[in-house]
Every structure is written in structure tokens, then in C-alpha cells.
Write a protein that holds these residues in place. Structure first.
Motif, PDB file in Angstrom:
ATOM      1  N   UNK A 104       0.869  -1.208  -0.088  1.00  0.00           N
ATOM      2  CA  UNK A 104       0.105  -0.047  -0.049  1.00  0.00           C
ATOM      3  C   UNK A 104       0.717   1.264   0.053  1.00  0.00           C
ATOM      4  N   UNK A 105       2.131   1.062   0.426  1.00  0.00           N
ATOM      5  CA  UNK A 105       3.033   2.203   0.395  1.00  0.00           C
ATOM      6  C   UNK A 105       4.461   1.956  -0.069  1.00  0.00           C
ATOM      7  N   UNK A 106       4.833   0.892  -0.374  1.00  0.00           N
ATOM      8  CA  UNK A 106       6.074   0.274  -0.311  1.00  0.00           C
ATOM      9  C   UNK A 106       6.213  -1.003  -1.222  1.00  0.00           C
ATOM     10  N   UNK A 107       7.173  -0.939  -2.340  1.00  0.00           N
ATOM     11  CA  UNK A 107       7.281  -2.156  -3.106  1.00  0.00           C
ATOM     12  C   UNK A 107       8.391  -3.002  -2.582  1.00  0.00           C
ATOM     13  N   UNK A 108       8.402  -4.283  -2.534  1.00  0.00           N
ATOM     14  CA  UNK A 108       9.617  -5.001  -2.218  1.00  0.00           C
ATOM     15  C   UNK A 108       9.862  -6.188  -3.175  1.00  0.00           C
ATOM     16  N   UNK A 109      10.938  -6.539  -3.541  1.00  0.00           N
ATOM     17  CA  UNK A 109      11.257  -7.483  -4.352  1.00  0.00           C
ATOM     18  C   UNK A 109      11.866  -8.609  -3.560  1.00  0.00           C
ATOM     19  N   UNK A 110      11.219 -10.129  -3.973  1.00  0.00           N
ATOM     20  CA  UNK A 110      11.700 -11.180  -3.109  1.00  0.00           C
ATOM     21  C   UNK A 110      12.511 -11.956  -4.186  1.00  0.00           C
ATOM     22  N   UNK A 111      13.684 -12.502  -3.814  1.00  0.00           N
ATOM     23  CA  UNK A 111      14.216 -13.259  -4.801  1.00  0.00           C
ATOM     24  C   UNK A 111      14.359 -14.802  -4.066  1.00  0.00           C
ATOM     25  N   UNK A 112      13.845 -15.776  -4.798  1.00  0.00           N
ATOM     26  CA  UNK A 112      13.589 -16.970  -4.005  1.00  0.00           C
ATOM     27  C   UNK A 112      14.303 -18.150  -4.840  1.00  0.00           C
ATOM     28  N   UNK A 113      15.543 -18.597  -4.242  1.00  0.00           N
ATOM     29  CA  UNK A 113      16.451 -19.295  -4.728  1.00  0.00           C
ATOM     30  C   UNK A 113      15.761 -20.965  -5.204  1.00  0.00           C
ATOM     31  N   UNK A 114      15.646 -21.507  -6.282  1.00  0.00           N
ATOM     32  CA  UNK A 114      14.966 -22.862  -6.897  1.00  0.00           C
ATOM     33  C   UNK A 114      16.178 -23.649  -6.910  1.00  0.00           C
ATOM     34  N   UNK A 125      11.470 -27.581  -5.450  1.00  0.00           N
ATOM     35  CA  UNK A 125      12.165 -27.273  -4.429  1.00  0.00           C
ATOM     36  C   UNK A 125      12.809 -25.940  -4.192  1.00  0.00           C
ATOM     37  N   UNK A 126      12.385 -25.246  -3.287  1.00  0.00           N
ATOM     38  CA  UNK A 126      13.248 -23.705  -3.033  1.00  0.00           C
ATOM     39  C   UNK A 126      14.144 -23.684  -1.604  1.00  0.00           C
ATOM     40  N   UNK A 127      14.870 -22.744  -1.671  1.00  0.00           N
ATOM     41  CA  UNK A 127      15.975 -22.836  -0.626  1.00  0.00           C
ATOM     42  C   UNK A 127      15.106 -21.517   0.381  1.00  0.00           C
ATOM     43  N   UNK A 128      14.465 -21.943   1.288  1.00  0.00           N
ATOM     44  CA  UNK A 128      13.823 -20.900   2.382  1.00  0.00           C
ATOM     45  C   UNK A 128      14.631 -20.027   2.953  1.00  0.00           C
ATOM     46  N   UNK A 129      15.822 -20.648   3.187  1.00  0.00           N
ATOM     47  CA  UNK A 129      16.640 -19.741   3.968  1.00  0.00           C
ATOM     48  C   UNK A 129      17.509 -18.778   3.211  1.00  0.00           C
ATOM     49  N   UNK A 130      17.484 -18.952   1.858  1.00  0.00           N
ATOM     50  CA  UNK A 130      18.182 -18.022   1.108  1.00  0.00           C
ATOM     51  C   UNK A 130      17.208 -16.832   0.357  1.00  0.00           C
ATOM     52  N   UNK A 131      15.962 -16.821   0.902  1.00  0.00           N
ATOM     53  CA  UNK A 131      15.194 -15.785   0.557  1.00  0.00           C
ATOM     54  C   UNK A 131      15.792 -14.452   0.744  1.00  0.00           C
ATOM     55  N   UNK A 132      16.041 -13.479  -0.415  1.00  0.00           N
ATOM     56  CA  UNK A 132      16.072 -12.016  -0.113  1.00  0.00           C
ATOM     57  C   UNK A 132      15.283 -11.227  -0.534  1.00  0.00           C
ATOM     58  N   UNK A 133      15.404 -10.060   0.479  1.00  0.00           N
ATOM     59  CA  UNK A 133      14.127  -8.896  -0.069  1.00  0.00           C
ATOM     60  C   UNK A 133      14.917  -7.677  -0.295  1.00  0.00           C
ATOM     61  N   UNK A 134      14.486  -6.935  -1.164  1.00  0.00           N
ATOM     62  CA  UNK A 134      14.896  -5.592  -1.453  1.00  0.00           C
ATOM     63  C   UNK A 134      13.792  -4.788  -1.461  1.00  0.00           C
ATOM     64  N   UNK A 135      14.043  -4.009  -0.446  1.00  0.00           N
ATOM     65  CA  UNK A 135      12.950  -2.752  -0.073  1.00  0.00           C
ATOM     66  C   UNK A 135      13.036  -1.436  -0.623  1.00  0.00           C
ATOM     67  N   UNK A 136      11.956  -0.603  -0.555  1.00  0.00           N
ATOM     68  CA  UNK A 136      12.082   0.576  -0.936  1.00  0.00           C
ATOM     69  C   UNK A 136      11.671   1.291  -2.219  1.00  0.00           C
ATOM     70  N   UNK A 137      11.052   0.381  -2.963  1.00  0.00           N
ATOM     71  CA  UNK A 137      10.500   0.760  -4.303  1.00  0.00           C
ATOM     72  C   UNK A 137       9.074   1.248  -4.342  1.00  0.00           C
ATOM     73  N   UNK A 138       8.652   2.021  -5.424  1.00  0.00           N
ATOM     74  CA  UNK A 138       7.143   2.239  -5.733  1.00  0.00           C
ATOM     75  C   UNK A 138       6.522   0.759  -6.005  1.00  0.00           C
ATOM     76  N   UNK A 139       5.180   0.930  -6.438  1.00  0.00           N
ATOM     77  CA  UNK A 139       4.508  -0.271  -6.870  1.00  0.00           C
ATOM     78  C   UNK A 139       5.140  -0.696  -7.933  1.00  0.00           C
ATOM     79  N   UNK A 140       5.507  -2.118  -7.941  1.00  0.00           N
ATOM     80  CA  UNK A 140       6.352  -2.737  -9.008  1.00  0.00           C
ATOM     81  C   UNK A 140       5.207  -3.512  -9.814  1.00  0.00           C
ATOM     82  N   UNK A 141       5.282  -3.260 -11.171  1.00  0.00           N
ATOM     83  CA  UNK A 141       4.407  -4.084 -12.092  1.00  0.00           C
ATOM     84  C   UNK A 141       5.045  -5.056 -12.770  1.00  0.00           C
ATOM     85  N   UNK A 142       6.324  -4.877 -13.124  1.00  0.00           N
ATOM     86  CA  UNK A 142       7.039  -5.963 -13.896  1.00  0.00           C
ATOM     87  C   UNK A 142       8.561  -5.836 -13.652  1.00  0.00           C
TER      88      UNK A 142
END
Length: 86
Positions: free
Chosen positions: A46-56, A63-80
Motif C-alpha cells: 500500500x505504500x512500499x514495493x518489495x522484490x523477493x528473490x527465491x532460490x530454486x 524445491x526452494x531454498x527458504x533460508x536463501x530468500x532475499x528481500x529488496x525494499x524501498x520501491x514504488x509499486x512494481x508491475x514487472x
């Protein structure tokens, strides 16, 4: 059987599968996590966009590596998300 590994409380605005063509196992030379295959997810709270990278780690079985998920915060609304070579 499905095991819940990760969930998002925010609205998902983008979801894609990224496969590195020239992958490396050296984390110092890559911008994304070192997984050859990565799920890219963008969320909006509603106020901040976040990118999540999820290693497969095993794409054949999802199978994914849940411990390897990284978040990048501070964006506007991301559409692509698109890839840009260095």
C-alpha cells in the motif's frame, strides 16, 4: 503433500521465473543470489514495493531454498521486473 515454506502478507504484483544464462557459483560476481534458477516476486503493502528473490534448488520437483530468500525494499509499486546485462 504440500509443505508451506513461505507466504506473503502483501499484494503480489509480479511473479516470474528467472534462469541465469551465464551463472556463477561465486557470490561476489553476481547481483542475484547464486542459485541458477530464481523466482522473482514483487509485493506491494500500500505504500512500499518489495522484490523477493527465491532460490530454486530443484526445479524438477519445485524445491526452494527458504533460508536463501532475499528481500529488496524501498520501491514504488512494481508491475514487472526485467533483466539487464551488466
Amino acid at each position: 503433500q504440500v509443505n508451506k515454506i513461505h507466504s506473503f502478507s502483501d499484494e503480489i504484483t509480479h511473479f516470474s521465473f528467472f534462469r541465469q544464462a551465464r551463472a556463477t557459483t561465486d557470490a561476489s560476481s553476481a547481483n542475484l543470489p547464486t542459485a541458477l534458477n530464481t523466482l522473482l516476486t514483487a509485493t506491494w503493502n500500500g505504500s512500499e514495493g518489495t522484490i523477493h528473490t527465491i532460490p530454486v534448488i530443484s526445479p524438477n520437483v519445485g524445491g526452494i531454498d527458504a533460508s536463501g530468500i532475499v528481500e529488496y525494499k524501498g520501491f514504488g509499486k512494481i508491475s514487472t521486473i526485467t533483466h539487464q546485462d551488466q
